[in-house]
Structures are given as structure tokens and as C-alpha cells.
Scaffold this active site. Structure first.
Site, mmCIF file in Angstrom:
data_model
loop_
_atom_site.group_PDB
_atom_site.id
_atom_site.type_symbol
_atom_site.label_atom_id
_atom_site.label_comp_id
_atom_site.label_asym_id
_atom_site.label_seq_id
_atom_site.Cartn_x
_atom_site.Cartn_y
_atom_site.Cartn_z
ATOM 1 N N HIS A 1 -31.002 16.657 38.106
ATOM 2 C CA HIS A 1 -30.457 17.857 37.385
ATOM 3 C C HIS A 1 -28.995 18.064 37.726
ATOM 4 O O HIS A 1 -28.496 18.121 38.832
ATOM 5 C CB HIS A 1 -31.259 19.160 37.991
ATOM 6 C CG HIS A 1 -30.695 20.550 37.228
ATOM 7 N ND1 HIS A 1 -31.086 20.536 36.065
ATOM 8 C CD2 HIS A 1 -30.046 21.260 37.650
ATOM 9 C CE1 HIS A 1 -30.499 21.826 35.512
ATOM 10 N NE2 HIS A 1 -29.692 22.300 36.460
ATOM 11 N N ASP B 1 -25.711 19.738 36.716
ATOM 12 C CA ASP B 1 -25.047 21.059 36.313
ATOM 13 C C ASP B 1 -23.571 20.732 35.523
ATOM 14 O O ASP B 1 -22.645 19.999 36.724
ATOM 15 C CB ASP B 1 -24.861 22.106 37.181
ATOM 16 C CG ASP B 1 -26.162 22.862 37.382
ATOM 17 O OD1 ASP B 1 -26.621 23.150 36.672
ATOM 18 O OD2 ASP B 1 -26.618 22.909 38.696
ATOM 19 N N ASP C 1 -33.727 24.976 33.816
ATOM 20 C CA ASP C 1 -33.120 25.872 34.417
ATOM 21 C C ASP C 1 -32.453 26.933 33.806
ATOM 22 O O ASP C 1 -32.059 27.828 34.636
ATOM 23 C CB ASP C 1 -31.846 24.994 35.378
ATOM 24 C CG ASP C 1 -31.377 25.488 36.462
ATOM 25 O OD1 ASP C 1 -32.101 26.241 37.185
ATOM 26 O OD2 ASP C 1 -30.129 25.486 36.868
#
Length: 1016
Positions: free
Chosen positions: A32, A34, A147
Site C-alpha cells: 500500500h 500512499d 483505504d
């Protein structure tokens, strides 16, 4: 009784069928990443992101069993363009062929779902898909929305339109997820649009309570589990390769313990799902930057579990997301249907309602939407220019690069820790810098498109726009200035624009030399400037030139300009109980009678003059004073709104100015925290427009606000209190696409915060007779806390002593002054239903005003100007969502495109400047309006004739990568229509050059086309 026994028999038969054999576990490696949040893009690329793709590519190449899914495209594109070696690129292409590397979602980012606008969600998805398709011929079919803070009902519709087979979400209300787990309802068929229903449904998987991260607890170790590469270090990776918190290695001594822990977690998860397939996400934030360490530990663990599968009752395999969904699809079960309900708002605990971010970083939200609107305007203008002047003087390569830079910046900020305002200050600054720099480049392009000769047609016009210093000989001549005004919408419009000038008197003329209604008045923002309001009439996608003639005295020669003067009312203390309603002052236009209370300087009521109904109404500012001490109770932060009691009035005194005018009447109200304060804390300026022959201006009350700087730990709201009997129910938009009904809900804890919802474009309250609508040009939080109230959170300033937020600088100590805009409409349900969708778009895409010179002395002779360019006009219920030249390099024939990629055919790497991407959207729901909710049939050749002659038309998927005739999506058995099997979706024929070019667009449809014009 017999029916009951038969039903129970069927139930247990299905359960047995759903649990046939060992649990089949799909281990899905992922990271993941960001695109922002705590660290800037550059910091993340240096510390870990580039290493993720380099090391994953190498690790997968070394072992044919290994697999990986890549999600957000921004980091991958940066790696591909600036880091990846030729060897890496060759390996990536091979891994894609072998289906061991899989791109999921494929957008530029994993966009937020609460505060993003429909236009920008489509843009960022298109940006990523365009890159993947032109580079690899890959078209993603699955989502991985793990998310975003809540799930919108618009997102599954868009993913279905893009050709996805299945959708995956994670963050939904904690209590709702718990119930869905217990009842095995985490998977369902989602029909996100009440108008499109099964036409654009999508199978949706909700992640269980462990979400997208691997469970880190190990009963036999103090270290986290399954994260053998540890935790990423900033700013620099460690030179020795030793990272903090690296998991205990898998050895002979730890192998069985690891296997037992993993199997127990798999078995726990399996209970929550109906099939014997378990999705086991292996990864978390910032993982796999040292993939060889990760896989070298997991490889023996996978092998050991499979060797002992009979004992464990579990099999394990590395997998891509498509393999998991394919297995679930082949189970051929019948799934429950979820309608158009969304999963907003989102809470993680009783006092953790993630509704604060709807209003966090208001300035960033405003800049992001302004950039999006500017991008839309320049895309449409450049497309017209390319069609009409393919060899014109504006360099197409440079123009495309400027457009791509703004597309990238607008896409980037849609990240779920971007436009949400939940990022650190340096990351917010990064987004703003990227947006503003790209906007500056596009403004240069806009000027070039307007000013270069072919932009307006004749050499005389070119001469007029490049006057230099050749002034008339007369020394006492008045000054004049030229502006160009562009309508970026495909509707004819009448609008009032505001030009800031330094002269108190002016006359305005259009490009035919005719006088134009206008109004001058002193500016509320400066003693040195004046507001010049001009009424402009523009066709769809049309720009016109206007001449402003300034003078020292009022003009007597054909001027339609009115000069307005300020009437001031003294500041009044309203902190004490006052008698109100005794001295009411009316402000009228054709649609409304607005009554202002001279005892308070506040709004008293509004009368709908058409319906002859009066609604009592007050409007002022209130503050929630929230806690910042974690030891004293729940806190508010970037994400969370936790009200520490009811809101309190934010002012003690109000001052008012009124500027009565013939174009608009302006009401200026100033709110002072203390009666003696020299500066106001809040203000609202309401512009009440008059009616004009074209347009519906009198329905809209244009309000601009000023808030701040706020006191720390304050959340500021605009509260509009009315006499409407709405039962504390409001309606808010999902990403500007559709409206959601939000009944008031009561909770044991946190009722105020959990009744807040995102307002992206609009919100309204209503009773049986009237509806009050607020339209917004940026996202806010909105609620109806009491009967007849509509409360909008406009600004937040917070600080708390939580160790985590202090460590990452996520306290939201936002000391800025924010200036959002809302438009307000009041009317009957029928009248407002036909208005608010279009009005929201007219607010979002207001006319673009560009001064093309400074005030200077007039020429001796004004050059003759040709007629305005031809307009492009759609029916009232259709909206031109996109008109652009993407510049993609791929052939729209999929087979030929793949062949070009394989062979590197010359020409296949050159941008296509002649392919136009066109999207048209139906604005209304079925049954919303008796006329506007009907399907609309248009002839694309006729509609676009104002731009040029259409020679070919291809219908495509939402992001353009599929010919609609070739697009087939999986169908899932749904409980509401059990007779339907697993056939593919209904195919729609592409509109070809041999057809009539007629297209019928039904309620809420978004239709996407490639358009090819005959170039001039």
C-alpha cells in the site's frame, strides 16, 4: 410446516456446498503506497517506493510461483520513466504475459470516495488506464479500494462503466462490518445507481476486520509477523539493509509456529465468507521494498502448509486478485443485492466518526476543484482549436505537455490522503505547488489559444489583440480594456461576471459593438478597487470579446452601465436577547423577496414569489469547541470530528452593508467575535441577481464567505435555520453524480458527528412544499442537527497531544483564512428538481474571464470584428462531461495495438492529436422530472457541427480502453433475479461511420466516445 422443513433443507444443502473441501487460500502480495500523506512523493520514491518495483520485478523473475499486484500508478509511472532499467522493463513485460504481475484499479491513485468530484475520479482513472494500455496493452478488471474512508455508491458504477468484473472495499462502519461478518454478507452484488440498476451492477467484496494488512501479531515472537523486510526508513534507506522491526526469519525452528499462526488466521477469516476461498492479503503500508527477503521467508511457509494440508485443512497459493475473484465467480452462488446505498459516513470506534475530513484543509479543496474546472475549460478550448486549426501557430506538442501536467496534478491530489486534507503540511504544500505550477502553464496555453490569429479568425483581430503602444494622438482620451469570456459548458448561458477595475465608471460593449448591461460599485475587499459586474450572453463552448471603456464621468453615449452605492448599517450587539422582526428591510428580484432584520442585521425570511410561500430563515456562524487533550476524552483531528457538546454562537455583533443595484444587489454581513473587535472573524456576501431574458439567474443567491483565522480547536459551521419541516432529514450528493437521502440517526455515542455527511456539489432539505438547496464549488461536511436546519462545516483548526499525530505532524493547525462559495436556491420541489443539477455545474464551470490587455488609450479605429464562433449546445438534461485530446499513442483496434507493442511499429509511439475523447452524461434520475428524466436522443454530427464535421464515431468504455462492442463483464447470480445465469453483460453496438450518428442517452448514463473530425 412442510415449506419450513424444505427451506431448512435447502439452507443446509447450500452451506454444505459452500464448504466443500479444504480452505483454498489466495495469498495476494501487495504494497500500500500512499501518494502523499506523511511524506512527499519525492521522499517516498527515495526511501522505498522505487525499491518496491525494482525488487518485486527481480524477485518474481527468480521464482515462477511468485506473484504481485500493483495498484496506484503514480509511483509505478515515476519508476518506469526514471528508475527502471531496460532489463527491468523487459522483465515487467514478461511478468505481465505470465499473469504473475497484475495491475488492479489502474488509476493514477486510489482516490478518496467521500469528497472527490465525479469529473476528477474519472480523470485520474483515465490517466492511469491510458498509460497502462498504451504501454502494455493492459486493461485492469478489478478494484482494490482498501483505504478510502468510507465507500461511495458512485464508485462501483464508475468501475462497472470502466469494464471491471469485481470491486473490493474495506473501510466501512465498524458495527456494520461486524454484523456483515457474522451473517456472511461481506460479499454482494452492488447496484449503485437507482436508475441504471443491474445495467451497471458489480460484485463487491468487503474485506474483513483485518482489512488489507497481514495480521502482525505472533504468539511466539515480540516482532511483527510476516513483515520480514521490516519498516521503511525515512529519509534514507539503511546502507546495511537492516530495517527496524524485521520479523523473525522462517527457519526449521520457527516454520511450524509460523504455519500454525497463519492457518489459524485463515480459518478465522473463512468463517465470515460463504465459499471456501479466502483472500489473504500479504502486505501493508510501504512493504516489499526488499522483496527477496519477503519471498525467501514466505516460500518455505507456503510449501510447508501445502505439504501438511490434510492436517491443517488449508491450501495456500500465491495469487493475483483476478484469480481469487475467478474462483468465487465459478462457485456459481446466488448473491444478495445491495441497492444504491453507500457506506458513508465511516466510524472505527464509538467516538471515532471520520467525518471531520469532509472539511479539513478547505484551501486545498478549493484549489483542487478550481484546477479541475480550469482543466475542463482549456481541454475543450484546445480541442476546438485542434479541429479548426490543425496546423495553427499554437505548438501542439507544447500544448499537450501543459495539459498533461495539469491532468497529473489534478489526478494526484484525488488520493485518499490528498484532497481529504488528512496529510501533513509539507505534503499539502506539495499538492498545492504541483497544482498551481500546472495551472500557470495552462493559463499560458489559454492565452495563446485566445490571442494567436487563428484563435479568433482574422488578421484584423490579431492586430486588435496586439496593440503594443500605438496610442491615438489625443491626450485626453478615456482608457479602454479588452477581455475575453469563455463558456466551458455545452449550454447557452447568461451569466454575470465580475471584473476588478480601478475606475469607478465604465461602459461595456460586446464584439458586435452593442452596449452590454453592467454595474460598478466599490469593492468589499479593497478601498482601491471597484467591482464591475457584466451581463454576458454566451453560446455553448463559445468565447466572445468585450470592450470596457473607462471614463471620469458617466457616459451618455449608449451605455447600459449602472453605478451602485453602498448603504451602511451600524454594528449591532446580538449577544443579548433582542426583540426581532420589528423593522424588516426587503431586497427583491423577480424570484425572491428577502427580508433582512434591522434589529439584528441578520436574514429574517425569504418569500418564493412564484409559489407565494414564505420560509422563515436565519443564517449565521456557529462553532464546535473540541477537545485536544487525549487524556480528557475523545479528540477531533484531521480525520475525526468529535463534538464536545453543542455548537455555540461564534459572534456577538453584526454589521451590514447593502449595495442596491440594477444588475445585482449585494448584501454584506460582518460577524465580530466581540462587539469591540476591530476585525471581523466571519463574513458573508450575498449577491441577489436580477432576471434577464436568457437564463435563470434570479433563482440563485450567490454567497461568498470569509472565515478565520480560527481559534485553535474550533470547527466553524454556517447554520441556516428555516421553518421547513424536514424531520432532520437531508439529501447530499455522492461525488456530484447522484443524491442520497440521509435520515437523522440516533446513536448511544457521537450522534452529532455520525450525522455529518460529505457535500461535494450539493445538499438540500425539504418538506412537502419547499426545498432549500445549497450548491458548493468545493467539498464540505453537512448535517441537519435540528428540525429545519442545514449546517455546513466550512473550516477547522485543531491541535491535539496524541503522540501519533504529533510524530507525523498531522494536527491540522490550519491558521488560514478561507473563502468558499455557496449558491442558495429556494423553491418548490418541482422547480428545484429541474434546476439544481445544472446550477451545480454552472457554479463548478463558471465562465472563464481573461483580460487581454491593460487599460490604455483607445486606438483611432477599432478593427471590425467577425461574428462569434459557432456554439455547441446539448439538450437541457445532457452534460458535456469531457471533450479533450488525450494524445494517447495507442491504436483503438486492440489487435493492432498489441501488435504495435510487440513489434515496436514506427508511428505507434507518436501521440494521436486527431482523436477526441468525448463523454456525455444524463443529469437526471428516472422519475425525477416529468420532462428532463426522459431519455434524450441526439445526432452527434448535428450537435458537434459547431466544432466541425464528424467523420467517425466509436463508442468506448468509460476510460476509453475498450471498444464497447468488445467489452464483456462477468455476470453474478443475484437474489432479485434468480433466473439469470453467469452470462456476460448486454453488448452495445459501436456507432460507426455508416450509421446515422444518433445516440440515445438514458437517465444517469455516461456514454464515452472517440470522435474523429474532418480536419480543415
Amino acid at each position: 410446516m412442510g415449506f419450513l422443513i424444505f427451506t431448512l433443507f435447502l439452507f443446509f444443502t447450500v452451506i454444505c456446498a459452500e464448504r466443500n473441501g479444504p480452505i483454498q487460500t489466495f495469498v495476494i502480495p501487495h504494497s500500500h503506497m500512499d501518494v502523499g500523506w506523511v511524506y512527499t512523493i519525492q521522499e517516498s520514491m527515495h526511501a522505498y517506493a522505487a525499491n518496491v518495483y525494482s525488487s518485486v520485478t527481480e524477485a518474481l523473475t527468480q521464482n515462477k510461483q511468485r506473484k504481485f499486484i500493483a495498484v496506484e500508478q503514480e509511483f509505478f509511472r515515476l519508476w518506469w520513466d526514471s528508475v527502471a532499467t531496460d532489463k527491468h522493463k523487459k522483465q515487467v513485460r514478461q511478468l505481465l504475459k505470465e499473469s504473475r504481475l497484475e495491475f488492479v484499479i489502474g488509476g493514477q491513485v486510489m482516490h478518496d470516495e467521500a469528497v472527490t468530484d465525479l469529473d476528477d475520479e474519472i480523470l485520474q482513472l483515465t490517466e492511469g488506464h491510458g498509460f497502462l494500455y498504451e504501454t502494455f496493452g493492459v486493461r485492469p478488471r478489478f478494484s482494490w479500494h482498501v483505504d478510502p474512508f468510507g465507500a461511495s455508491a458512485t464508485t462501483p458504477v464508475l468501475f462497472a462503466l470502466a469494464g471491471f468484473h469485481a470491486h473490493l472495499i474495506s473501510r466501512i462502519d465498524y458495527d456494520l462490518k461486524d454484523g456483515m461478518q457474522k451473517s456472511k454478507k461481506l460479499q454482494f452484488v452492488w447496484r449503485g445507481s437507482p436508475s441504471l440498476k443491474e445495467q451497471q451492477e458489480i460484485f463487491t467484496h468487503t474485506m474483513d476486520q483485518f482489512s488489507y494488512c497481514t495480521p502482525s501479531y505472533l504468539p511466539f515472537s515480540n516482532s511483527s509477523g510476516f513483515y520480514w523486510n521490516g519498516v521503511a526508513l525515512f529519509p534514507d534507506p539503511p546502507k546495511n539493509g537492516i530495517y527496524p522491526n524485521m520479523s523473525l526469519p522462517v527457519t526449521k525452528e520457527t516454520l511450524h509456529s509460523y504455519a500454525k499462526t497463519m492457518v489459524q488466521n485463515i480459518q478465522q477469516r473463512a468463517v465470515w465468507f460463504r465459499t471456501n476461498h479466502v483472500l489473504w492479503p500479504w502486505g501493508c503500508d510501504k512493504q516489499f521494498y526488499n522483496s527477496s527477503v519477503q519471498f525467501s521467508n514466505m516460500d518455505p511457509l507456503v510449501e510447508y502448509i501445502n505439504q501438511n494440508s490434510k492436517e491443517f485443512g488449508v491450501t495456500v497459493q500465491y495469487a493475483t486478485l483476478s484469480e481469487y475473484f475467478q474462483a468465487v465467480h465459478q462457485s456459481n452462488l446466488t448473491w444478495e443485492v445491495r441497492g444504491s446505498e453507500d457506506f458513508l459516513p465511516y466510524s472505527t470506534e464509538p467516538f471515532q466518526a471520520w467525518t471531520g475530513f469532509y472539511a479539513s484543509r478547505n484551501v486545498l479543496k478549493g484549489i483542487a476543484r478550481r484546477a479541475s474546472s480550469q482543466l475542463h475549460a482549456v481541454e475543450t478550448l484546445f480541442t476546438r482549436y485542434r479541429v479548426n486549426y490543425p496546423d495553427g501557430p499554437v505548438p501542439k506538442e507544447e500544448a499537450l505537455q501543459k495539459l498533461k501536467a495539469l491532468r497529473w496534478a489534478v489526478s494526484e491530489v484525488q488520493h485518499h490522503d490528498g484532497i481529504t486534507g488528512t496529510e501533513s503540511p509539507k505534503v499539502s504544500d506539495m499538492y498545492i505547488e504541483h497544482l498551481t505550477q500546472a495551472m500557470m502553464g495552462v493559463e499560458e496555453l489559454l492565452a495563446a489559444l485566445f490571442l494567436l490569429p487563428q484563435a479568433l479568425g482574422t488578421a484584423s483581430n490579431s492586430e486588435a489583440f496586439n496593440r503594443q503602444d500605438s496610442h491615438s494622438k489625443g491626450s485626453h482620451q478615456d482608457l479602454e480594456q479588452h477581455i475575453i469570456v469563455y463558456n466551458p459548458l455545452a449550454w447557452n448561458t447568461t451569466a454575470i461576471i465580475n471584473v476588478t477595475v480601478t475606475f469607478p465608471m465604465a461602459s461595456v460593449f460586446d464584439d458586435q459593438g452593442q452596449p452590454v448591461p453592467a454595474q460598478t460599485q466599490s469593492s468589499a475587499d479593497s478601498n482601491m478597487t471597484y467591482d464591475l459586474f457584466i451581463v454576458v450572453d454566451l453560446g455553448g463552448l463559445q468565447h466572445r470579446k468585450y470592450l470596457i471603456k473607462f471614463s471620469e464621468k458617466p457616459s451618455k453615449e449608449g451605455s447600459l452601465t449602472h453605478q451602485a452605492w453602498v448603504v451602511s448599517f451600524k454594528r449591532l450587539n446580538v449577544s443579548q436577547e433582542l426583540k426581532t422582526g420589528r423593522r424588516l428591510l426587503p431586497v427583491l428580484n423577480e424570484c425572491y423577496k428577502i427580508m433582512l432584520d434591522q434589529d439584528t442585521n441578520l436574514l429574517h425570511s425569504i418569500t418564493d414569489r412564484h409559489e407565494k410561500r414564505t420560509v422563515r430563515m436565519s443564517q449565521d456562524f456557529w462553532e464546535y469547541q473540541v477537545n485536544g487533550n487525549v487524556s480528557a476524552g475523545p479528540i477531533s483531528d484531521n480525520y475525526i470530528f468529535s463534538a464536545n457538546g453543542s455548537a455555540v454562537r461564534a459572534y456577538k455583533a453584526v454589521k451590514m452593508d447593502i449595495v442596491p443595484g440594477k444588475i445585482i444587489t449585494e448584501i454584506r454581513q460582518y460577524f465580530y467575535r466581540e462587539e469591540a473587535d476591530a476585525e471581523y472573524t466571519y463574513s458573508v456576501t450575498t449577491r441577489v441577481p436580477q432576471s434577464f431574458p436568457r437564463g435563470r439567474l434570479c433563482y440563485r443567491l450567490e454567497q461568498s464567505y470569509s472565515l478565520g483565522p480560527l481559534v485553535v480547536n474550533t470547527e466553524a459551521v454556517l447554520r441556516t435555520k428555516t421553518s421547513l419541516k424536514n424531520n432532520r432529514t437531508l439529501f447530499t450528493d455522492d461525488n456530484g453524480y447522484q443524491m442520497m437521502k440521509r435520515p437523522s440517526r440516533t446513536f448511544v455515542n457521537d450522534t452529532v458527528a455520525r450525522n455529518y455527511y460529505p457535500m461535494v456539489r450539493m445538499a438540500y432539505i425539504e418538506d412537502d412544499s419547499s426545498r432549500l438547496v445549497l450548491l458548493s464549488e468545493r467539498a464540505h461536511g453537512v448535517s441537519s442537527q435540528s428540525e429545519g436546519e442545514l449546517e455546513v462545516m466550512l473550516h477547522r483548526r485543531l491541535w491535539n497531544n496524541q503522540e501519533w499525530t504529533l510524530g507525523y505532524n498531522l494536527t491540522l493547525n490550519d491558521s488560514s483564512v478561507v473563502r468558499p462559495v455557496l449558491w442558495m436556491t429556494l423553491g418548490s420541489l418541482a422547480a428545484t428538481s429541474s434546476l439544481y443539477q445544472r446550477e451545480a455545474l454552472e457554479l463548478q464551470h463558471r465562465p472563464v474571464v481573461m483580460p487581454i490587455d491593460r487599460p490604455q488609450k483607445a486606438w483611432r479605429k477599432e478593427p471590425r470584428t467577425r461574428s462569434p464562433i459557432r456554439s455547441v449546445v446539448l439538450p437541457d438534461n445532457l452534460h458535456l462531461l469531457t471533450l479533450s485530446v488525450p494524445g494517447w499513442v495507442y491504436n483503438s483496434n486492440h489487435t493492432l495495438h498489441l501488435r504495435n507493442i510487440e513489434t515496436g511499429t514506427p508511428g505507434s509511439t507518436q501521440p494521436d492529436y486527431d482523436r477526441v475523447l468525448l463523454r456525455i452524461m444524463h443529469l437526471y434520475e428516472k422519475g425525477e422530472d416529468p420532462v428532463l428524466s426522459q431519455p434524450s436522443t441526439i445526432n452527434m454530427k448535428e450537435v458537434l457541427r459547431g466544432m466541425g464535421e464528424v467523420r467517425a464515431l466509436e463508442e468506448r468504455s468509460l476510460t476509453g480502453t475498450w471498444d464497447i462492442a468488445d467489452l464483456q463483464r462477468w455476470k453474478w447470480k443475484a437474489s432479485e433475479d434468480p433466473g439469470r445465469g453467469v452470462s456476460v453483460g448486454v453488448k452495445r453496438s459501436s456507432v460507426g461511420v455508416r450509421g446515422e450518428f444518433n445516440v440515445t442517452i438514458s437517465p444517469k448514463e455516461i456514454r464515452t466516445f472517440f470522435v474523429y473530425f474532418k480536419l480543415k
